[in-house]
Design a protein around this motif. Structure first.
Motif, short mmCIF file in Angstrom:
data_model
loop_
_atom_site.label_atom_id
_atom_site.label_comp_id
_atom_site.label_asym_id
_atom_site.label_seq_id
_atom_site.Cartn_x
_atom_site.Cartn_y
_atom_site.Cartn_z
N GLN A 112 1.27 -1.10 0.01
CA GLN A 112 -0.13 -0.48 -0.15
C GLN A 112 1.36 1.22 0.13
OE1 GLN A 112 -4.02 0.28 -0.32
NE2 GLN A 112 -3.39 -0.81 -1.12
N THR A 113 1.98 1.35 0.52
CA THR A 113 3.10 1.96 -0.05
C THR A 113 3.53 2.60 -1.56
OG1 THR A 113 4.60 0.91 0.48
CG2 THR A 113 3.50 2.40 2.31
N LEU A 114 2.79 1.71 -1.98
CA LEU A 114 3.02 2.45 -3.27
C LEU A 114 2.58 3.86 -4.50
CD1 LEU A 114 4.16 -1.29 -4.05
CD2 LEU A 114 2.44 -0.94 -6.55
N PRO A 115 3.65 3.97 -5.12
CA PRO A 115 3.01 5.69 -5.74
C PRO A 115 2.12 5.49 -6.14
CG PRO A 115 5.21 5.09 -5.47
CD PRO A 115 5.08 4.04 -5.02
N ASP A 116 0.88 6.61 -6.73
CA ASP A 116 0.18 6.20 -7.27
C ASP A 116 0.77 6.05 -9.03
OD1 ASP A 116 0.94 9.18 -8.31
OD2 ASP A 116 -0.66 9.97 -7.77
N TYR A 117 1.30 6.41 -9.52
CA TYR A 117 2.65 6.31 -10.73
C TYR A 117 2.62 4.63 -10.77
CZ TYR A 117 6.39 6.93 -8.48
OH TYR A 117 7.31 7.21 -7.65
N ALA A 118 2.75 4.52 -9.34
CA ALA A 118 2.84 2.75 -10.07
C ALA A 118 1.80 1.48 -9.30
CB ALA A 118 4.32 2.39 -8.75
#
Length: 403
Positions: A151-157
Motif C-alpha cells: 500500500q506504499t506504492l506511489p500512484d504512478y506505480a
C-alpha cells in the motif's frame, strides 16, 4: 505469550502455534480436503516426525475442532484462553488496510467488500475467521493482509493507464501480493546487512509456484510485479504473467473461448505448465537434463523474465543494497539463481558458484568476494511474520486504550 496463526483455504486449514517468548514453533500442521471422505490432518510437534491422521472433516467447524483437540492432546495448549490472539492470513485487503487489523464487524465487512478482487481466497479466509471467533470466545483475532505491504506504492506505480472511473468506482489498480513474505525477508536482509530497514534498498524475489518481485526503498515497497490479481508479472508454474492483453480478445474471436475459459487457461494451464506440461520446477529440471527441448525453453523463459524485472527495479531504485531470493524455488534452485545473476557485473553483482550450491541457512550470502552488491538466499517464514505482526497489533491496541 502464545499466538496461533491460521491460513484458511476453501478446503484446507494450515496452522502454526508460536511461543512468542522465543518465537519457537510449538506445533504446525495442515488439515486438507475438508468436505471429502479423504480429509486428513498432518502435523509436526516441535522437532518430532510428522504425524498423519485421517479425519472426519466435513466443514471448517469440524476442522477447527480437530485442530484444537490436537493442540490439547499434544499438551501445547491446555486452555484456549492461553492464546494471546489468533493471527489470520487474508490475501486481499483492498485499499482499506496498510497494516494488520484487530478483527471486528467493520473489518469483516471490509474483507467481504473486496471479495470480487479475491473470489477464491477471501471467502475461505472469512470462514476461518468466523469459525475461530465462535470457537475461541474472547480471544482477540487479528487479520494480516498480503496486500498491506504494497500500500506504499506511489500512484504512478499502482495506477493502470485506464479511464479514471475504473479506479475510483471499481478499484481497478495494482495491489500486489506475497507482501507478508517480502516484508519478512526484507527485515531479515536488513538485519544481515547491519542496517536499519528504513535505510535499506532491496530487490526481493519470492519464487514458488506463484512468483513475484518487489522493489523496496528505505524499507517500503515502491513497486511489485503482481497487479490487480496475482496473474500479472513473472512467468509462474501455471500462470502466464505479463502478456499482451489483446491475446484475450484474439482467443475469444478465433477459438470462441468464454471469459471463464480464458481465465482458467491463463491461471491454470499456462506458465511453465503451458510450455512443457509440468509446473514443478524439480521435474522440469529433470526433463531438461534428459533432453526435453520444451523443458529447456520453459527454464530459459522463466529465468529471462526474472532477469528483466531485476534490471527494471535497479533502474527504479538507483541504489540497491541486496538482491534477495526466497520461496521454494528461490531458496532451492542454484541453477536459476545463477542464470538470474549472470552477466550482471554492471550492477556490482556476481555470485560465487560454490556458495550458490550450498547457501547458509536461514540466510546465506552467495556473492563473490569483493563485489559491491550482496546476493542473499533467505528462507521465508510467512507464519512467523503473521504472528509478529499480530503481536504488534495487540500491543498497539493496548497503548491506544491506556488512559
Amino acid at each position: 505469550m502464545k499466538i496461533l496463526v491460521l491460513n484458511a483455504g476453501s478446503s484446507s486449514v494450515k496452522y502454526s502455534l508460536f511461543d512468542m517468548s522465543d518465537r519457537s514453533v510449538l506445533i504446525a500442521g495442515i488439515i486438507e480436503r475438508i468436505g471429502e471422505d479423504s480429509a486428513s490432518h498432518r502435523y509436526n510437534l516441535g522437532k518430532a516426525d510428522q504425524v498423519k491422521l485421517d479425519i472426519a472433516g466435513r466443514n471448517h467447524q469440524q476442522a477447527l475442532q480437530v485442530l484444537f483437540q490436537t493442540l490439547s492432546a499434544c499438551g501445547v495448549l491446555n486452555d484456549r484462553r492461553e492464546l494471546a490472539c489468533i493471527g489470520h492470513r487474508v490475501v486481499h485487503g483492498g485499499e482499506y488496510f496498510c497494516e494488520p487489523a484487530l478483527i471486528d464487524e467493520q473489518v469483516i465487512e471490509r474483507i467481504t467488500e473486496v471479495i470480487p478482487l479475491a473470489p477464491l481466497h477471501n471467502p475461505a479466509h472469512l470462514q476461518g475467521i468466523q469459525e475461530a471467533i465462535r470457537q475461541t470466545e474472547n480471544v482477540p483475532q487479528v487479520a494480516v493482509f498480503d496486500t498491506a505491504f504494497h500500500q506504499t506504492l506511489p500512484d504512478y506505480a499502482f495506477r493502470y493507464p485506464l479511464p479514471n472511473d475504473l479506479y475510483t468506482q471499481h478499484g481497478v489498480r495494482r495491489y500486489g501480493f506475497h507482501g507478508t513474505s517480502h516484508r519478512y525477508v526484507a527485515g531479515q536482509a536488513a538485519h544481515y546487512l547491519g542496517k536499519p530497514l528504513s535505510e535499506t534498498n532491496l530487490i526481493t524475489l519470492h519464487l514458488g509456484n506463484g512468483a513475484s518481485v518487489t522493489a523496496i526503498e528505505n524499507g517500503e515497497s515502491i513497486d511489485t510485479s503482481m497487479g490487480m490479481t496475482p496473474l500479472e508479472g513473472l512467468m509462474m508454474g501455471s500462470r502466464c504473467g505479463d502478456i499482451d492483453p489483446a491475446i484475450h480478445f484474439y482467443l475469444g474471436r478465433t477459438l470462441n473461448l468464454s471469459n471463464a475459459a480464458i481465465e482458467a487457461l491463463f491461471n491454470r494451464e499456462s506458465g511453465c505448465k503451458g510450455i512443457c506440461g509440468e509446473n514443478d520446477m524439480r521435474a522440469i529440471h529433470r526433463m531438461a537434463e534428459a533432453g526435453d527441448d520444451h523443458a529447456r525453453l520453459a527454464l530459459a523463459m522463466y529465468a529471462y523474465r526474472i532477469k528483466k524485472y531485476i534490471g527494471a527495479y535497479f533502474a527504479v531504485l538507483g541504489r540497491v543494497d541486496a538482491l534477495v531470493f526466497t520461496g521454494g524455488i528461490g531458496e532451492n534452485d542454484p541453477w536459476l539463481r545463477e542464470q538470474c545473476c549472470r552477466d550482471m557485473t554492471l550492477f556490482g553483482m556476481a555470485i560465487d558458484p560454490q556458495k550458490n550450491q550450498t547457501p547458509s541457512r536461514p540466510c546465506g550470502n552467495i556473492s563473490q568476494s569483493g563485489t559491491r552488491l550482496a546476493v542473499l538466499v533467505i528462507a521465508t517464514d510467512e507464519e512467523l511474520e503473521i504472528a509478529v505482526q499480530a503481536q504488534e497489533c495487540l500491543e498497539k491496541q493496548k497503548r491506544q486504550v491506556k488512559p
